[in-house]
Design a protein around this motif. Structure first.
Motif, PDB file in Angstrom:
ATOM      1  N   MET A 144      25.977  14.603   4.987  1.00 16.00           N
ATOM      2  CA  MET A 144      27.283  13.971   5.125  1.00 16.00           C
ATOM      3  C   MET A 144      28.335  15.086   5.183  1.00 16.00           C
ATOM      4  O   MET A 144      28.308  16.001   4.368  1.00 16.00           O
ATOM      5  N   PRO A 145      29.258  14.993   6.124  1.00 15.04           N
ATOM      6  CA  PRO A 145      30.286  16.029   6.222  1.00 15.04           C
ATOM      7  C   PRO A 145      31.133  16.111   4.953  1.00 15.04           C
ATOM      8  O   PRO A 145      31.309  15.122   4.223  1.00 15.04           O
ATOM      9  N   VAL A 146      31.644  17.295   4.705  1.00 13.16           N
ATOM     10  CA  VAL A 146      32.436  17.545   3.494  1.00 13.16           C
ATOM     11  C   VAL A 146      33.677  16.656   3.463  1.00 13.16           C
ATOM     12  O   VAL A 146      34.051  16.142   2.406  1.00 13.16           O
ATOM     13  N   PHE A 147      34.305  16.461   4.615  1.00 12.62           N
ATOM     14  CA  PHE A 147      35.511  15.636   4.670  1.00 12.62           C
ATOM     15  C   PHE A 147      35.243  14.206   4.210  1.00 12.62           C
ATOM     16  O   PHE A 147      36.027  13.624   3.466  1.00 12.62           O
ATOM     17  N   LYS A 206      32.833  13.198   2.190  1.00  9.72           N
ATOM     18  CA  LYS A 206      32.579  13.214   0.750  1.00  9.72           C
ATOM     19  C   LYS A 206      33.885  13.272  -0.035  1.00  9.72           C
ATOM     20  O   LYS A 206      34.064  12.553  -1.020  1.00  9.72           O
TER      21      LYS A 206
END
Length: 55
Positions: A1-4, A6
């Motif tokens: 899952m992309p950091v943004f 999360k």
């Protein structure tokens, strides 16, 4: 899952908790009591398992 994603979900969850506690304190207290009771029961069961395993 992309950091943004999360970070967005994390901040959304924090905002929901603050809103829930601020506007529904009774419901929030009951929820935290239930979570605490479930955790205590889970750890008690795990302790009983280990005690039975060792005897």
């Amino acid at each position: 899952m992309p950091v943004f994603v999360k970070k967005l979900l994390t901040w959304g969850f924090v905002a929901f908790l603050i809103y829930f506690v601020a506007f529904r304190p009774d419901g929030a207290a009951q929820m935290f009591k239930a979570i605490g009771a479930a955790l205590i029961a889970m750890f008690q069961g795990f302790g009983d398992f280990l005690t039975t395993l060792m005897t």
